[in-house]
Write a protein that holds these residues in place. Structure first.
Motif, PDB file in Angstrom:
ATOM      1  N   UNK A 190       0.820  -1.224   0.000  1.00  0.00           N
ATOM      2  CA  UNK A 190       0.000   0.000   0.000  1.00  0.00           C
ATOM      3  C   UNK A 190       0.848   1.265   0.000  1.00  0.00           C
ATOM      4  N   UNK A 191       0.533   2.233  -0.845  1.00  0.00           N
ATOM      5  CA  UNK A 191       1.364   3.425  -1.005  1.00  0.00           C
ATOM      6  C   UNK A 191       1.136   4.484   0.067  1.00  0.00           C
ATOM      7  N   UNK A 192       0.009   4.445   0.797  1.00  0.00           N
ATOM      8  CA  UNK A 192      -0.252   5.501   1.787  1.00  0.00           C
ATOM      9  C   UNK A 192      -1.174   4.928   2.859  1.00  0.00           C
ATOM     10  N   UNK A 193      -1.280   5.612   3.999  1.00  0.00           N
ATOM     11  CA  UNK A 193      -2.154   5.133   5.073  1.00  0.00           C
ATOM     12  C   UNK A 193      -3.602   5.020   4.607  1.00  0.00           C
ATOM     13  N   UNK A 194      -4.399   4.344   5.411  1.00  0.00           N
ATOM     14  CA  UNK A 194      -5.826   4.187   5.088  1.00  0.00           C
ATOM     15  C   UNK A 194      -6.497   5.552   4.940  1.00  0.00           C
ATOM     16  N   UNK A 195      -7.413   5.653   3.963  1.00  0.00           N
ATOM     17  CA  UNK A 195      -8.159   6.899   3.763  1.00  0.00           C
ATOM     18  C   UNK A 195      -9.197   7.058   4.864  1.00  0.00           C
ATOM     19  N   UNK A 196      -9.574   8.311   5.089  1.00  0.00           N
ATOM     20  CA  UNK A 196     -10.530   8.590   6.173  1.00  0.00           C
ATOM     21  C   UNK A 196     -11.687   9.451   5.678  1.00  0.00           C
ATOM     22  N   UNK A 197     -12.758   9.457   6.462  1.00  0.00           N
ATOM     23  CA  UNK A 197     -13.873  10.374   6.236  1.00  0.00           C
ATOM     24  C   UNK A 197     -13.830  11.465   7.292  1.00  0.00           C
ATOM     25  N   UNK A 198     -14.245  12.667   6.895  1.00  0.00           N
ATOM     26  CA  UNK A 198     -14.458  13.726   7.887  1.00  0.00           C
ATOM     27  C   UNK A 198     -15.552  13.257   8.836  1.00  0.00           C
ATOM     28  N   UNK A 199     -15.495  13.724  10.089  1.00  0.00           N
ATOM     29  CA  UNK A 199     -16.598  13.351  10.997  1.00  0.00           C
ATOM     30  C   UNK A 199     -17.090  14.589  11.716  1.00  0.00           C
ATOM     31  N   UNK A 200     -18.331  14.518  12.205  1.00  0.00           N
ATOM     32  CA  UNK A 200     -18.833  15.525  13.137  1.00  0.00           C
ATOM     33  C   UNK A 200     -19.884  14.863  14.011  1.00  0.00           C
TER      34      UNK A 200
END
Ligand code: FES
Lengths: 223, 216
Positions: A190-200
């Motif tokens: 894997x080329x980069x860390x896991x993707x994330x979603x913004x949260x609120x």
């Protein structure tokens, strides 16, 4: 029509293309702009160069063909590539009620433990204004209203990762990609860390927003 | 550079003699503007192919989505309106031109020996064109399309003996719905183009082989 008909029928028709050429020894008098406007002065000479009827006709035909092809081809090509430039406009979607989760919602009360769940995003899918799409995610409750929402798709080629509670790592089932509990790459392609979603969090409900990428020090790199 | 790259290709493929054989041939003196209708029909067909293939990238042939996808294509996709109307008007024009072409052949008596077979193939092409127009009319899936197709199927149903079978075949069952739309779509974009292109190949090669008929 009659002109073209003549062209097509008559054997020996030789159209000529006029061209302007300045003779070698011609020089301009002061005040003469060289446009030959002053009467009688032989500054410019009209010469003609003849081309064959066949060349003229096939050249004309080629240009007309090119014009038609581009008139039809340009709109068609534009319409064809247009979808590639459309961006998804991320909206806030509810993930779960926090204190008192509903029957189909995940219990996110455990602190610092990734919980596999999903939320339903209403996305614009071409002519469908709000197409429901299932978004599987790992939600980590850090306590004090802080959350991380990981996209389950591995950043290598998109296989859904699994969480292993014993080793506290995410494992990609496809090519041995391994991520730590914060999504950093520990091993594999894997080329980069896991993707994330913004949260609120609003009125006790956790919402997921836009998906974004992070770099190796977990700083956000895409808007 | 252009000249050099064409040379490069020519050295390897040697297409020039082929092109010369296909394109460079004497046209008889008695050819008039009236002889253009066939070629013009083919030209509209080419436009229909290009615009049709493009629309196939955006069209969804199901009852819940057909109308919405067409509206969206027209209102949102750049040049959607132009492309769809180009398809529509080319279709109308093709039908008109096909009849003009047939009329010309009829008036010149160009269907007589040895060209009878090409007349027959021409009639098949004409019918294919009409079925193209009929099937294409349903695809936008709006009120006009629905009711016009309803009428068309009822006309087929009035055929003696075979009528109810024909109507059921066209509808794909007792109701005008999902299967009707899908089979009209399949005919319009898969089956009919194959028939038409096959017929055209025969039609054109026979014209080339037999030459253009002398007028009366
Ligand atoms: S998809 Fe995860 S390692 Fe290849």
């Amino acid at each position: 029509m009659r002109f073209l008909g003549k062209l097509l029928r008559r054997g020996a028709y030789q159209p000529t293309l006029p061209g302007l050429q300045v003779p070698r020894r011609a020089h301009r008098a002061a005040g003469d702009k060289g446009d030959g406007a002053r009467g009688g002065r032989p500054g410019l000479r009209l010469v003609t160069e003849s081309i064959s009827r066949r060349t003229f006709l096939s050249g004309t035909l080629a240009w007309i063909t090119a014009a038609i092809v581009s008139a039809v081809g340009a709109p068609v090509a534009t319409a064809l590539i247009w979808p590639a430039f459309q961006k998804s406009k991320g909206d806030w979607s509810p993930v779960a009620r926090l204190d008192n989760p509903g029957p189909n919602q995940a219990d996110l009360s455990a602190v610092d433990k990734p919980i596999l769940t999903h939320f339903t995003a209403l996305v614009q899918d071409a002519y469908l204004e709000a197409a429901p799409q299932n978004m599987p995610v790992f939600v980590v409750n850090h306590g004090k209203g802080q959350f991380t929402i990981f996209d389950v798709r591995c950043t290598h080629l998109g296989c859904p990762v699994n969480w292993d509670q014993k080793t506290k790592k995410f494992y990609s089932p496809c090519h041995d990609g391994v991520f730590d509990s914060e999504g950093r790459v520990l091993a594999g392609p894997p080329p980069r860390p896991l993707d994330r979603y913004e949260f609120k969090v609003e009125k006790g409900v956790l919402y997921a927003g836009k998906l974004f990428k992070v770099d190796d020090s977990l700083r956000r790199v895409t808007s | 550079m252009f000249a050099r790259s064409t040379e490069w290709i020519e050295e390897r493929l040697g297409l020039r003699p082929v092109a010369a054989r296909v394109l460079d041939h004497p046209v008889p003196k008695y050819v008039t503007w009236l002889h253009c209708f066939g070629g013009l029909t083919f030209f509209t067909f080419l436009i229909l192919v290009v615009t049709g293939v493009l629309m196939a990238f955006f069209y969804v042939p199901t009852p819940d989505h057909a109308h919405d996808s067409v509206q969206w294509f027209q209102q949102t996709v750049p040049f959607g309106t132009i492309i769809r109307n180009l398809h529509r008007w080319s279709a109308y024009t093709m039908v008109v031109l096909v009849f003009l072409h047939m009329l010309r052949v009829l008036v010149h008596g160009a269907y007589r020996k040895p060209r009878e077979m090409n007349w027959v193939v021409g009639v098949v092409l004409l019918l294919t064109t009409l079925v193209f127009a009929f099937t294409g009319y349903l695809l936008p899936w709006d009120q006009k399309a629905y009711w016009a197709t309803n009428v068309g199927i009822n006309i087929a149903a009035s055929t003696p003996i075979l009528g109810s079978f024909l109507a059921g075949f066209l509808r794909g069952g007792p109701t005008l719905g999902a299967l009707t739309l899908l089979r009209f779509y399949a005919l319009h974009v898969f089956a009919l183009p194959l028939v038409l292109v096959g017929g055209l190949l025969f039609h054109f090669s026979m014209v080339r082989k037999q030459g253009i008929a002398r007028p009366l």
